[in-house]
Design a protein around this motif. Structure first.
Motif, mmCIF file in Angstrom:
data_model
loop_
_atom_site.group_PDB
_atom_site.id
_atom_site.type_symbol
_atom_site.label_atom_id
_atom_site.label_comp_id
_atom_site.label_asym_id
_atom_site.label_seq_id
_atom_site.Cartn_x
_atom_site.Cartn_y
_atom_site.Cartn_z
ATOM 1 N N ARG A 154 -35.858 -33.040 -52.413
ATOM 2 C CA ARG A 154 -36.606 -34.204 -51.919
ATOM 3 C C ARG A 154 -35.880 -35.492 -52.243
ATOM 4 O O ARG A 154 -35.079 -35.549 -53.179
ATOM 5 N N ILE A 155 -36.199 -36.507 -51.446
ATOM 6 C CA ILE A 155 -35.683 -37.850 -51.686
ATOM 7 C C ILE A 155 -36.873 -38.777 -51.838
ATOM 8 O O ILE A 155 -37.873 -38.657 -51.117
ATOM 9 N N SER A 156 -36.804 -39.683 -52.809
ATOM 10 C CA SER A 156 -37.935 -40.539 -53.169
ATOM 11 C C SER A 156 -37.534 -42.003 -53.106
ATOM 12 O O SER A 156 -36.440 -42.379 -53.540
ATOM 13 N N PHE A 157 -38.444 -42.842 -52.583
ATOM 14 C CA PHE A 157 -38.290 -44.298 -52.559
ATOM 15 C C PHE A 157 -39.515 -44.887 -53.252
ATOM 16 O O PHE A 157 -40.655 -44.652 -52.828
ATOM 17 N N ARG A 158 -39.308 -45.670 -54.330
ATOM 18 C CA ARG A 158 -40.408 -46.136 -55.174
ATOM 19 C C ARG A 158 -40.206 -47.613 -55.499
ATOM 20 O O ARG A 158 -39.101 -48.042 -55.850
ATOM 21 N N THR A 207 -38.082 -54.129 -57.675
ATOM 22 C CA THR A 207 -37.146 -53.022 -57.854
ATOM 23 C C THR A 207 -37.451 -51.937 -56.836
ATOM 24 O O THR A 207 -38.618 -51.600 -56.625
ATOM 25 N N LEU A 208 -36.424 -51.416 -56.214
ATOM 26 C CA LEU A 208 -36.555 -50.217 -55.400
ATOM 27 C C LEU A 208 -35.692 -49.136 -56.035
ATOM 28 O O LEU A 208 -34.481 -49.312 -56.180
ATOM 29 N N GLU A 209 -36.337 -48.047 -56.439
ATOM 30 C CA GLU A 209 -35.603 -46.925 -56.996
ATOM 31 C C GLU A 209 -35.553 -45.788 -55.979
ATOM 32 O O GLU A 209 -36.590 -45.385 -55.435
ATOM 33 N N ILE A 210 -34.358 -45.300 -55.726
ATOM 34 C CA ILE A 210 -34.126 -44.220 -54.770
ATOM 35 C C ILE A 210 -33.583 -43.035 -55.558
ATOM 36 O O ILE A 210 -32.624 -43.179 -56.329
ATOM 37 N N GLU A 211 -34.198 -41.880 -55.366
ATOM 38 C CA GLU A 211 -33.815 -40.719 -56.161
ATOM 39 C C GLU A 211 -33.700 -39.474 -55.293
ATOM 40 O O GLU A 211 -34.546 -39.233 -54.424
ATOM 41 N N LEU A 212 -32.670 -38.699 -55.532
ATOM 42 C CA LEU A 212 -32.596 -37.332 -55.036
ATOM 43 C C LEU A 212 -33.110 -36.429 -56.142
ATOM 44 O O LEU A 212 -32.662 -36.521 -57.289
#
Length: 590
Positions: free
Chosen positions: A552-556, A470-475
């Motif tokens: 911020r933008i996050s990639f997890r 899983t790749l979760e992308i969040e603003l």
């Protein structure tokens, strides 16, 4: 000694700023924003199911760390126990690194059965020798502070090999021990040992100054406190895990529970200890240092009870501190049970003035800490410490140097993951690649940008697989850790977004396919739109959480976990799985 009355004492430090009122202990990062560009690397990961990837021991407790710099290398040392704190079997180990991201296999700092843990393990002597020390183990009983009187010592040589083990200091009536350091044939080594024993500040770092005997700070004696009573109770009194910082006109000393004192005569006499009202700290260590840019940094857990998150505040004068920001806001699950196993990033130390030969000119702060007393981590904080991003973000990874250090990005890299800029197979350009084999942790990359209420975020990602991971992308917002915009590359080959609280499938993806996203988000209206490869796939979706702005933008590489907490994992599951990976080509924020 005669009793004294409490003197009038000026507060030695003040922590200021709006962040103090916004700390939320129910969140792993307390709802605070991170300092810009902090990168964190796991030095050692415990595993009872894959000991061949650790130090060969099926042990789960690692704690009591220290850090040093010697001949261009970074050193980290720590204590290991089977599962419970400070009990036998136990040993002290160390690892080294030339870059701070990649660490050597651990070695024993002293032969097992010889040593016990200390607050500090490294001493660079005035005659230019690097010494390693630890407590002198006299039996297999539980390690307790009141029994730490003796010390063992050996030299770390310029070629990074270890010298013979000697006794540096011995408790009365201890006969079974290594030879005394004076028996060494090396007069330079003997001189270095004597220089260590003469250094009151260095030895005062051990709890209550016990290694100093009658030379210790007078505030360790109850008779010097008002009415002959030390405030607090049991082990939570003044003088545990002290560290020191040289300010312009005095010495600043900080210990557990937020105790602070100062000395204006080089450490001969110390002001009455106080607990500054805005310096909220508990049973974990705090760390203070002067940084190479001439400023000051204080790192600690900003709550009495929890040992998370790990924050930094900075100062121009070492008295007034502000801009509280996160160093480590991740809180993975604590995988193993044991006694005194507090969760969180804790017991941090930096490279003290006694632990460096000055051979590295890094424009950064290096910190070491344990995660929940089972894994060892370091964090690199660029200097000057930057509380917020002020420049526009337009990152093309093909134009960045290859390797694990990604300029201006905040990264989190466990041992069984990797995160680096490198050339992707089949592509002529370098990408930021996140690779994950850890069943209980993840890799993460976060980019801060100037606070905006309306933004357009453009980025490209590629999954190396479409049937797992899983790749979760969040603003994300600034305070409170809201995640208003959420996009997921799920394990079933679907792309989903959260529309309010409802997951909605908006597309499918294939392994190796590049996906170009454009996200237009409006915090005021509470809406966002997603365009994928030129087509609108989510129009006027509702934010998953309200936010007054984006920062911020996050990639997890896994799902959001919040506070992982103490949750022992099933036996046989704590070992690497088949890796999955994701690549990022560019990120732009407008």
């Amino acid at each position: 000694m005669s009793r004294s009355t409490e003197p009038e004492t000026q507060c030695p430090l003040y922590i200021e700023g709006p962040e103090l009122a916004k700390i939320d202990p129910s969140l792993p990062d307390a709802g605070l924003p991170p300092a810009v560009g902090v990168q964190s690397f796991q030095v050692f990961r415990s595993s009872c199911d894959a000991p061949e990837l650790t130090d060969g021991r099926k042990w789960s407790y690692r704690h009591h760390m220290d850090m040093a710099c010697w001949k261009g290398r970074l050193y980290v040392a720590w204590n290991s126990c089977e599962k419970d704190e400070d009990v036998w079997p136990s040993c002290e180990s160390f690892s080294t690194s030339t870059d701070g991201a990649n660490w050597s296999e651990p070695q024993l700092l002293f032969p097992q059965g010889t040593s016990t843990c200390l607050r500090m393990y490294f001493f660079h002597s005035p005659n230019k020798r690097m010494l390693a020390i630890a407590g002198l183990r006299i039996d297999q009983s539980e390690t307790k502070e009141e029994r730490k009187r003796g010390l063992v010592v050996r030299e770390i040589k310029p070629d990074h090999t270890l010298g013979e083990v000697y006794t540096l200091q011995v408790s009365p009536n201890v006969n079974i021990r290594p030879p005394m350091f004076e028996e060494s044939p090396d007069m330079g080594f003997i001189e270095a040992c004597r220089q260590l024993l003469a250094d009151n500040l260095f030895l005062e770092q051990q709890d209550y100054g016990r290694l100093l005997g009658s030379r210790r700070m007078k505030w360790h004696e109850a008779s010097n406190w008002p009415d002959g009573v030390m405030p607090g109770s049991g082990r939570w009194i003044f003088g545990k895990a002290m560290c020191f910082c040289r300010r312009e006109k005095d010495l600043l000393a900080i210990s557990k529970m937020g105790w602070v004192t100062v000395s204006s005569d080089g450490g001969k006499n110390w002001a009455f200890p106080v607990q500054p009202p805005t310096f909220i700290s508990g049973g974990a260590k705090a760390w203070v240092q002067r940084t190479s840019d001439g400023r000051y940094a204080l790192v600690y857990n900003p709550v009495r009870k929890n040992r998370f998150p790990l924050v930094i505040v900075t100062s121009e004068d070492g008295i007034h501190w502000d801009n509280m920001r996160i160093v480590q806001g991740e809180l993975p699950v604590q995988r193993y049970a044991g006694r005194a196993r507090s969760i969180g990033p804790q017991y941090t130390r930096g490279i003290s003035e006694w632990a460096s030969d000055g051979s590295r000119k890094d424009d950064c702060i290096w910190l070491v800490y344990s995660m929940s007393k089972e894994d060892i981590w370091v964090s690199r904080i660029p200097l000057p410490v930057k509380p917020d991003e002020t420049a526009a973000v337009s990152d093309d990874f093909s134009r960045m140097p290859e390797g694990p250090f990604v300029a201006s990005w905040n990264t989190y890299q466990p041992k069984w993951t990797s995160l680096s800029v490198k050339e992707l197979q089949g592509s002529p350009k370098s990408c930021l690649v996140l690779r994950d084999s850890d069943p209980y942790d993840y890799a993460r990359a976060v980019r801060l940008f100037p606070k905006k209420q309306q933004i357009t975020a453009s980025f490209s990602v590629q999954a190396a697989q479409a049937d797992r991971g899983t790749l979760e992308i969040e603003l994300m917002g600034r305070f409170g850790s809201p995640r208003p915009v959420r996009i997921m590359l799920a394990a079933d080959g679907k792309v989903r977004v959260m529309d309010c609280e409802r997951p909605v499938t908006i597309a499918t993806y294939e392994a190796g396919q590049w996906l170009d996203f454009r996200v237009e988000a409006d915090a005021l209206r509470g809406r966002f739109t997603v365009t994928l490869n030129g087509q609108v796939v989510a129009g006027e979706a509702c934010l998953a959480q309200p936010a007054d702005s984006f920062q911020r933008i996050s990639f997890r590489t896994a799902e959001y976990r919040g506070i992982g907490g103490a949750n022992p994992v099933p036996e046989g599951t704590d070992k690497p799985h088949e890796p999955y990976s994701y690549a990022m080509g560019y990120v732009r924020i407008e």
